[in-house]
Design a protein around this motif. Structure first.
Motif, short mmCIF file in Angstrom:
data_model
loop_
_atom_site.label_atom_id
_atom_site.label_comp_id
_atom_site.label_asym_id
_atom_site.label_seq_id
_atom_site.Cartn_x
_atom_site.Cartn_y
_atom_site.Cartn_z
N MET A 200 62.27 3.68 14.25
CA MET A 200 62.22 5.02 14.78
C MET A 200 61.16 5.06 15.88
SD MET A 200 60.35 7.32 11.86
CE MET A 200 59.07 6.55 10.91
N PHE A 201 61.31 6.01 16.77
CA PHE A 201 60.37 6.17 17.87
C PHE A 201 59.56 7.45 17.68
CE2 PHE A 201 63.60 3.42 19.63
CZ PHE A 201 62.85 2.47 20.31
N VAL A 202 58.25 7.36 17.91
CA VAL A 202 57.37 8.50 17.72
C VAL A 202 56.40 8.64 18.90
CG1 VAL A 202 57.44 8.39 15.19
CG2 VAL A 202 55.66 7.15 16.43
N LEU A 203 55.88 9.84 19.06
CA LEU A 203 54.80 10.12 19.99
C LEU A 203 53.78 10.98 19.25
CD1 LEU A 203 56.69 11.04 23.28
CD2 LEU A 203 55.38 8.97 22.83
N ALA A 204 52.55 10.93 19.69
CA ALA A 204 51.51 11.76 19.09
C ALA A 204 51.62 13.18 19.63
CB ALA A 204 50.13 11.19 19.40
N GLN A 205 51.16 14.14 18.84
CA GLN A 205 51.06 15.52 19.31
C GLN A 205 50.09 15.56 20.49
OE1 GLN A 205 52.58 18.23 18.81
NE2 GLN A 205 53.45 18.14 16.77
N LYS A 206 50.25 16.53 21.35
CA LYS A 206 49.38 16.66 22.52
C LYS A 206 47.92 16.77 22.06
CE LYS A 206 48.82 19.11 26.78
NZ LYS A 206 49.48 19.90 27.79
N GLY A 207 47.06 15.95 22.67
CA GLY A 207 45.64 15.98 22.37
C GLY A 207 45.21 15.13 21.19
N ILE A 208 46.15 14.41 20.56
CA ILE A 208 45.82 13.59 19.40
C ILE A 208 46.14 12.12 19.70
CG2 ILE A 208 46.39 13.08 16.98
CD1 ILE A 208 47.08 15.99 16.61
N ALA A 209 45.28 11.22 19.29
CA ALA A 209 45.53 9.78 19.36
C ALA A 209 45.57 9.27 17.92
CB ALA A 209 44.45 9.07 20.16
N VAL A 210 46.71 8.74 17.52
CA VAL A 210 46.90 8.29 16.13
C VAL A 210 46.75 6.78 16.06
CG1 VAL A 210 48.53 8.21 14.20
CG2 VAL A 210 48.47 10.22 15.70
N PRO A 211 45.83 6.27 15.23
CA PRO A 211 45.68 4.82 15.09
C PRO A 211 46.96 4.18 14.53
CG PRO A 211 43.88 5.99 14.01
CD PRO A 211 44.90 7.01 14.39
N LYS A 212 47.28 3.00 15.03
CA LYS A 212 48.44 2.28 14.50
C LYS A 212 48.11 1.75 13.11
CE LYS A 212 50.47 1.12 18.90
NZ LYS A 212 50.91 0.06 19.80
N GLU A 213 49.13 1.58 12.31
CA GLU A 213 48.95 1.22 10.90
C GLU A 213 48.16 -0.07 10.70
OE1 GLU A 213 51.60 1.04 6.84
OE2 GLU A 213 52.62 0.75 8.75
#
Length: 74
Positions: A1-14
């Motif tokens: 699946m393909f994802v993007l972070a919400q605006k203003g958030i940087a999500v660390p990869k697993e």
């Protein structure tokens, strides 16, 4: 699946917490590809930190943009 972070958030990869999923897709991709069965990414989706991206939509937008540019240049 393909994802993007919400605006203003940087999500660390697993498995690489110093590399982040951002709100901007990598060049030529609809989003960041992550495993469907990962509990980590499912939790991030449920929390609203990540949004699911339709893998087909960006290609359609790119084609429409190229047609528009060709019409303007003619």
């Amino acid at each position: 699946m393909f994802v993007l972070a919400q605006k203003g958030i940087a999500v660390p990869k697993e498995f690489n917490p110093r590399d982040y999923i951002t709100e901007t897709a990598p060049e030529g991709q609809p989003g960041f590809e992550v495993p469907d069965d990962s509990a980590y990414y499912q939790r991030r989706l449920a929390d609203g930190d990540l949004v699911l991206v339709d893998a087909v939509a960006p290609a359609a937008v790119t084609v429409a943009t190229k047609k528009e540019v060709a019409n303007v240049q003619s």
